[in-house]
Design a protein around this motif. Structure first.
Motif, PDB file in Angstrom:
ATOM      1  N   GLU A  48       0.841  -1.199   0.000  1.00 56.46           N
ATOM      2  CA  GLU A  48       0.000   0.000   0.000  1.00 56.46           C
ATOM      3  C   GLU A  48       0.872   1.244   0.000  1.00 56.46           C
ATOM      4  N   GLY A  49       0.403   2.288  -0.640  1.00 57.88           N
ATOM      5  CA  GLY A  49       1.164   3.528  -0.672  1.00 57.88           C
ATOM      6  C   GLY A  49       0.295   4.694  -1.096  1.00 57.88           C
ATOM      7  N   CYS A  50       0.865   5.871  -0.980  1.00 55.98           N
ATOM      8  CA  CYS A  50       0.178   7.098  -1.375  1.00 55.98           C
ATOM      9  C   CYS A  50       0.625   7.480  -2.778  1.00 55.98           C
TER      10      CYS A  50
ATOM     11  N   PRO B 219      -0.078   7.131 -18.750  1.00 55.14           N
ATOM     12  CA  PRO B 219      -0.023   7.817 -17.456  1.00 55.14           C
ATOM     13  C   PRO B 219       0.005   6.788 -16.328  1.00 55.14           C
ATOM     14  N   THR B 220       0.721   7.123 -15.264  1.00 57.22           N
ATOM     15  CA  THR B 220       0.886   6.154 -14.175  1.00 57.22           C
ATOM     16  C   THR B 220       0.540   6.771 -12.822  1.00 57.22           C
ATOM     17  N   ALA B 221       0.079   5.902 -11.936  1.00 59.54           N
ATOM     18  CA  ALA B 221      -0.090   6.251 -10.525  1.00 59.54           C
ATOM     19  C   ALA B 221       1.195   5.818  -9.833  1.00 59.54           C
ATOM     20  N   ASN B 222       1.973   6.775  -9.387  1.00 59.76           N
ATOM     21  CA  ASN B 222       3.275   6.491  -8.792  1.00 59.76           C
ATOM     22  C   ASN B 222       3.166   6.422  -7.273  1.00 59.76           C
ATOM     23  N   THR B 223       3.732   5.371  -6.710  1.00 53.98           N
ATOM     24  CA  THR B 223       3.772   5.251  -5.255  1.00 53.98           C
ATOM     25  C   THR B 223       5.225   5.132  -4.816  1.00 53.98           C
TER      26      THR B 223
ATOM     27  N   GLU C 172      -8.036   9.641 -14.036  1.00 54.93           N
ATOM     28  CA  GLU C 172      -8.516  10.534 -12.979  1.00 54.93           C
ATOM     29  C   GLU C 172      -7.331  11.041 -12.178  1.00 54.93           C
ATOM     30  N   ASP C 173      -7.497  12.183 -11.555  1.00 53.83           N
ATOM     31  CA  ASP C 173      -6.489  12.738 -10.666  1.00 53.83           C
ATOM     32  C   ASP C 173      -6.631  12.062  -9.298  1.00 53.83           C
ATOM     33  N   ILE C 174      -5.668  11.244  -8.930  1.00 50.52           N
ATOM     34  CA  ILE C 174      -5.751  10.519  -7.657  1.00 50.52           C
ATOM     35  C   ILE C 174      -4.534  10.818  -6.780  1.00 50.52           C
ATOM     36  N   TYR C 175      -3.892  11.946  -7.007  1.00 52.98           N
ATOM     37  CA  TYR C 175      -2.755  12.329  -6.168  1.00 52.98           C
ATOM     38  C   TYR C 175      -3.171  12.405  -4.703  1.00 52.98           C
ATOM     39  N   ASP C 176      -2.277  11.916  -3.846  1.00 52.55           N
ATOM     40  CA  ASP C 176      -2.446  11.937  -2.388  1.00 52.55           C
ATOM     41  C   ASP C 176      -3.468  10.920  -1.888  1.00 52.55           C
TER      42      ASP C 176
END
Length: 323
Positions: free
Chosen positions: A193-195, A209-213, A264-268
């Protein structure tokens, strides 16, 4: 009973006193650990008592090392999530530090097991030791239980092939990219799990585009490309992920997950990522066109692998990565 998570023994609710207690580090809560939990639940339910896990954070090996170094399979939050999915009534995650390590084995038994927990029974693995200089052996614990009035059960390690199932064996498998072997030993698809943090956004420019943790210190997963399933809140999302970016010289790369059919914008936000399969190791390409072609192939293969993936156990299903 609602699952209860505690970080000390001073606020133990009355509903958890008199529990059967599994004690250990339980990094990974793999199939060997799961035999301990199964025995714990059986004894607790038969006695009409709560079932509780007592574990420690950080891992003792990191406390005695010059700096944190261990590749952890399960941090505290993940360990609690697994404990709840296994059906335990609660978990106590005690802070482990140098002073705690100097507690005498006799004091640990009397002050923690008897006074604080009022334990009716204790179950551990055969390799569990506790107290200063690791004097608390399984035989020591059994003798203490007979003297102080609580049951003690020690379970042998579980074999798989020519070796026992162990956290170190699973770490080694993941560090080599052997995801299927690691998942088999765990009894569930390994996840972390991560932010979601902002990266360099190169993936977006490439059409991926990637979701970076960020990854914790000691993260030693083999660098490469993986088929993954992510959990974002209550949503399940399939994807392809890359760990390590040799083309761009990242010394400590993030884990980058491209979520299929998602923008989608899922930052944080917090995201959980389960590894389905290892697709390939890291490669250096001659240019962006060759890189994009490889990413296209990786995505196609990931979709195929995920489409045929299934839970490895009832626990795997309860963790919520499969509908």
């Amino acid at each position: 009973m609602t699952f209860i998570r505690l970080s000390s023994l001073t606020d133990l609710p009355e509903s958890l006193r008199g529990a059967y207690v599994a004690i250990g580090n339980f990094d990974g809560l793999h199939r060997g650990h799961q035999t301990i939990i199964a025995a714990l639940l059986q004894r607790a339910r038969a006695a009409g008592a709560p079932a509780l896990m007592l574990t420690f954070e950080p891992h003792p090996r990191d406390v005695f090392a010059p700096a944190p170094f261990m590749f952890r399979l399960t941090q505290g939050d993940t360990k609690a999530r697994l404990a709840e999915a296994m059906g335990l009534d609660g978990i106590v995650i005690l802070p482990f530090d140098q002073p705690f390590s100097q507690i005498e084995a006799e004091d640990f038994v009397e002050k923690v097991i008897v006074d604080a927990l009022g334990a009716r029974g204790v179950i551990t693995g055969a390799d569990f030791h506790f107290g200063r200089q690791r004097r608390g052996t399984p035989l020591f614990l059994k003798a203490a239980g007979e003297r102080l009035g609580f049951a003690v059960e020690t379970l042998d390690l579980m074999d798989e092939g020519d070796e026992v199932i162990s956290s170190s064996r699973i770490r080694a498998a993941l560090s080599e990219g052997a995801v299927v072997a690691a998942n088999r030993l765990l009894g569930y698809h390994w996840f972390f799990e991560g932010c979601v943090v902002k990266g360099d956004q190169r993936g977006r420019g490439l059409g991926y585009p990637t979701a970076n943790t960020t990854t914790p210190t000691g993260f030693q997963l083999a660098q490469g490309v993986y088929a993954v399933r992510a959990r974002l809140g209550n949503r399940l999302l399939d994807g392809v992920a890359a760990y390590g970016k040799p083309m761009f010289n990242n010394h400590r790369p993030p884990f980058e997950t491209h979520l299929f059919d998602f923008d989608e914008d899922i930052y944080d936000q917090s995201i959980s990522v389960a590894l389905i399969a290892h697709i390939r190791g890291q490669e250096v390409f001659s240019g962006l066109d060759e890189l994009i072609a490889a990413m296209d192939r990786d995505s196609k293969k990931a979709r195929t692998l995920i489409a045929t993936a299934a839970p490895l156990s009832a626990l795997d299903h309860k963790l919520g990565f499969f509908g």
